[in-house]
Scaffold this active site. Structure first.
Site, PDB file in Angstrom:
ATOM      1  N   CYS A   1      -3.192  -5.572   7.620  1.00 43.25           N
ATOM      2  CA  CYS A   1      -2.251  -5.140   6.587  1.00 43.25           C
ATOM      3  C   CYS A   1      -2.564  -3.694   6.236  1.00 43.25           C
ATOM      4  CB  CYS A   1      -2.404  -5.994   5.331  1.00 43.25           C
ATOM      5  SG  CYS A   1      -2.018  -7.727   5.575  1.00 43.25           S
ATOM      6  N   GLN A   2      -1.525  -2.913   6.031  1.00 42.04           N
ATOM      7  CA  GLN A   2      -1.746  -1.539   5.600  1.00 42.04           C
ATOM      8  C   GLN A   2      -2.302  -1.512   4.178  1.00 42.04           C
ATOM      9  OE1 GLN A   2       1.748   0.922   5.603  1.00 42.04           O
ATOM     10  NE2 GLN A   2       0.544   2.774   5.829  1.00 42.04           N
TER      11      GLN A   2
END
Length: 145
Positions: free
Chosen positions: A53-54
């Site tokens: 996930c960013q």
């Protein structure tokens, strides 16, 4: 039971359809994310971090063990440092919380996300993050089978 747990997948789908345009749907997602209960600080660590996930996302399972012929039930707590990702977490909690490991593994997540028309409107990085969270939830469910 949190407010999100009270919403069914069908109600979520109806809400998305009712809202019509994506600006309103994203606002709804943001609202869902803001209502997520916070995780305990001690549960936010490298073991619960979702990689891919960013945003920084933590996800922890809570299992009610099987007993008296009833299967184990899994609930998930999660949080992110981005409001939209928190909204995606809220959706995943609506889909997966309170289910048995087998129900989680049998869930047609692709069909649900397609019905919500969600993936079409997420950036590639958010889509990857969503899939990383789903992958983590499915791996946890498989571990409790």
């Amino acid at each position: 039971m949190t407010e999100q747990a009270a919403i069914t997948i069908d109600e979520l789908t109806e809400n998305f359809e009712f809202l019509g345009d994506w600006e309103q749907r994203f606002t709804y997602l943001l609202d869902l994310g803001k209502k997520l209960p916070p995780m305990k600080p001690e549960d936010c660590n490298e073991d619960t971090r979702v990689h891919g996930c960013q945003a920084t996302v933590f996800l922890k399972e809570h299992v009610t063990p099987a007993s008296n012929g009833s299967p184990a039930i899994i609930e998930f707590d999660a949080q992110a440092d981005a409001f939209l990702v928190s909204g995606l977490i809220a959706i995943l909690r609506i889909i997966y919380n309170g289910r048995t490991p087998q129900q989680i593994l049998d869930t047609d997540i692709t069909g649900i996300l397609t019905k919500l028309d969600l993936e079409e409107h997420l950036s590639p990085t958010r889509r990857n993050g969503l899939h990383a969270m789903v992958k983590r939830i499915r791996a946890l469910a498989a571990a409790y089978q």
